[in-house]
Design an enzyme around this catalytic site. Sequence first.
Site, PDB file in Angstrom:
ATOM      1  N   ARG A   1      54.018   3.454  41.598  1.00 34.42           N
ATOM      2  CA  ARG A   1      54.238   2.271  40.373  1.00 34.42           C
ATOM      3  C   ARG A   1      53.703   0.964  41.576  1.00 34.42           C
ATOM      4  NH1 ARG A   1      59.957   1.248  37.304  1.00 34.42           N
ATOM      5  NH2 ARG A   1      60.835   0.863  39.222  1.00 34.42           N
TER       6      ARG A   1
ATOM      7  N   ARG B   1      68.628   5.065  44.230  1.00 38.86           N
ATOM      8  CA  ARG B   1      69.487   4.592  43.306  1.00 38.86           C
ATOM      9  C   ARG B   1      69.795   5.811  42.746  1.00 38.86           C
ATOM     10  NH1 ARG B   1      63.072   1.730  42.629  1.00 38.86           N
ATOM     11  NH2 ARG B   1      63.583   1.312  40.611  1.00 38.86           N
TER      12      ARG B   1
HETATM   13  P1  ADP Z   1      61.600   2.487  34.557  1.00 39.40           P
HETATM   14  O1  ADP Z   1      61.454   1.531  33.747  1.00 39.40           O
HETATM   15  O2  ADP Z   1      62.197   3.920  33.741  1.00 39.40           O
HETATM   16  O3  ADP Z   1      61.674   2.491  36.134  1.00 39.40           O
HETATM   17  P2  ADP Z   1      58.743   2.781  34.267  1.00 39.40           P
HETATM   18  O4  ADP Z   1      58.236   2.659  33.221  1.00 39.40           O
HETATM   19  O5  ADP Z   1      58.003   1.641  34.644  1.00 39.40           O
HETATM   20  O6  ADP Z   1      60.055   3.240  34.558  1.00 39.40           O
HETATM   21  O7  ADP Z   1      57.282   4.011  34.656  1.00 39.40           O
HETATM   22  C1  ADP Z   1      57.666   4.556  36.494  1.00 39.40           C
HETATM   23  C2  ADP Z   1      56.292   4.907  36.838  1.00 39.40           C
HETATM   24  O8  ADP Z   1      56.415   5.883  36.304  1.00 39.40           O
HETATM   25  C3  ADP Z   1      55.140   4.107  36.906  1.00 39.40           C
HETATM   26  O9  ADP Z   1      54.779   3.513  37.595  1.00 39.40           O
HETATM   27  C4  ADP Z   1      54.481   4.803  35.323  1.00 39.40           C
HETATM   28  O10 ADP Z   1      52.732   3.707  35.370  1.00 39.40           O
HETATM   29  C5  ADP Z   1      55.403   6.200  35.840  1.00 39.40           C
HETATM   30  N1  ADP Z   1      55.004   6.583  34.715  1.00 39.40           N
HETATM   31  C6  ADP Z   1      55.647   5.918  34.070  1.00 39.40           C
HETATM   32  N2  ADP Z   1      55.967   7.543  32.241  1.00 39.40           N
HETATM   33  C7  ADP Z   1      55.391   8.013  32.662  1.00 39.40           C
HETATM   34  C8  ADP Z   1      54.706   9.916  32.450  1.00 39.40           C
HETATM   35  N3  ADP Z   1      55.290   9.795  31.312  1.00 39.40           N
HETATM   36  N4  ADP Z   1      54.650  10.478  33.377  1.00 39.40           N
HETATM   37  C9  ADP Z   1      53.969   9.589  34.203  1.00 39.40           C
HETATM   38  N5  ADP Z   1      53.683   8.586  34.923  1.00 39.40           N
HETATM   39  C10 ADP Z   1      54.477   7.548  34.290  1.00 39.40           C
HETATM   40  P1  AMP Z   2      65.364  -1.939  37.323  1.00 40.44           P
HETATM   41  O1  AMP Z   2      64.548  -2.925  37.338  1.00 40.44           O
HETATM   42  O2  AMP Z   2      66.065  -1.699  35.998  1.00 40.44           O
HETATM   43  O3  AMP Z   2      65.270  -0.742  37.615  1.00 40.44           O
HETATM   44  O4  AMP Z   2      66.442  -2.329  37.953  1.00 40.44           O
HETATM   45  C1  AMP Z   2      66.582  -2.696  39.780  1.00 40.44           C
HETATM   46  C2  AMP Z   2      68.403  -3.216  39.632  1.00 40.44           C
HETATM   47  O5  AMP Z   2      68.491  -4.637  39.250  1.00 40.44           O
HETATM   48  C3  AMP Z   2      68.945  -2.169  39.507  1.00 40.44           C
HETATM   49  O6  AMP Z   2      68.356  -1.148  41.409  1.00 40.44           O
HETATM   50  C4  AMP Z   2      69.671  -2.615  40.553  1.00 40.44           C
HETATM   51  O7  AMP Z   2      69.937  -3.453  41.342  1.00 40.44           O
HETATM   52  C5  AMP Z   2      69.248  -3.741  39.053  1.00 40.44           C
HETATM   53  N1  AMP Z   2      70.289  -3.898  37.567  1.00 40.44           N
HETATM   54  C6  AMP Z   2      69.315  -3.888  36.643  1.00 40.44           C
HETATM   55  N2  AMP Z   2      69.961  -3.701  35.272  1.00 40.44           N
HETATM   56  C7  AMP Z   2      71.111  -3.582  35.369  1.00 40.44           C
HETATM   57  C8  AMP Z   2      72.350  -3.215  34.747  1.00 40.44           C
HETATM   58  N3  AMP Z   2      72.324  -3.037  33.696  1.00 40.44           N
HETATM   59  N4  AMP Z   2      73.760  -3.233  35.726  1.00 40.44           N
HETATM   60  C9  AMP Z   2      73.711  -3.166  37.208  1.00 40.44           C
HETATM   61  N5  AMP Z   2      72.511  -4.018  37.724  1.00 40.44           N
HETATM   62  C10 AMP Z   2      71.725  -3.679  37.195  1.00 40.44           C
END
Ligand code: ADP
Ligand code: AMP
Length: 216
Positions: free
Chosen positions: A129, A173
């Site tokens: 990512r 995580r």
């Molecule tokens: P989240 O917000 O749930 O943590 P992201 O939207 O940031 O996840 O996606 C995590 C990674 O996976 C990013 O690098 C994104 O570009 C990629 N990604 C998202 N959806 C897909 C998919 N359907 N297939 C492959 N890769 C994806």
């Molecule tokens: P995310 O961008 O959603 O993957 O969140 C990144 C990090 O932010 C997580 O691993 C937590 O440490 C913190 N975080 C985000 N949302 C929450 C939530 N609703 N409750 C607690 N921690 C959070």
Amino acid sequence: MINIVFLGPPGAGKGTQSNKIEHEFNIVQISTGDILRNAVKTGSELGKLAKKYMDEGKLVPDDVIIGIVKARLQQDDCKNGFILDGFPRTIAQAEALDDMLKNDLNIELTHIIALEVPDELILERLTGRRSCSKCGAAYHLKYNPPKVDNICDICGSNLVQRDDDKEETINKRLKVYHEQTEQLKTYYSNSGKYYEIDGTKHPDEVYEKIKSILTK
Ligand code: ADP
Ligand code: AMP
């Protein structure tokens, strides 16, 4: 009015899908992760507190996060509808959300969408990512590369890797997700507004499924 909660493990594609919905349906995305990362960047008290938890892959304490979301949902731009991306993550947060929607805002959630992606796929998604340092758009080195290496297609800024997207922290995580967040699927499953979607498909295919649910 559309008021969505996105559930799913880290890397399920919540941010990717929220971005698409935000633009097409003209509602705001509220990512608690983005709010916390901005606080870390500006060096605020919240940022200093949150960084310790985020670096270890742990959840920031419920009372802190609930306070942030409560204040955010009261802002005017949420009146057209919103997408909660990354909140709630615990039962206590879900109960607090129910309470604030009912008693402070007098509105209801319309869709709870769980993106299903197995753990085996998450590591590759998160280590690959990259996010825009300015607008936050999400890319993937293999699955969704920018047109020009390391440059955001949308705003031209540099792409960065998140500090918590390293293998050791990703595993922590995922563990936290299974222990504390996954049970929210059960919490919402009888609401009549709960939808599970296969998040392993191409992002465009996932989006089409979501769109069909939102426009039904
Ligand atoms: P989240 O917000 O749930 O943590 P992201 O939207 O940031 O996840 O996606 C995590 C990674 O996976 C990013 O690098 C994104 O570009 C990629 N990604 C998202 N959806 C897909 C998919 N359907 N297939 C492959 N890769 C994806
Ligand atoms: P995310 O961008 O959603 O993957 O969140 C990144 C990090 O932010 C997580 O691993 C937590 O440490 C913190 N975080 C985000 N949302 C929450 C939530 N609703 N409750 C607690 N921690 C959070």
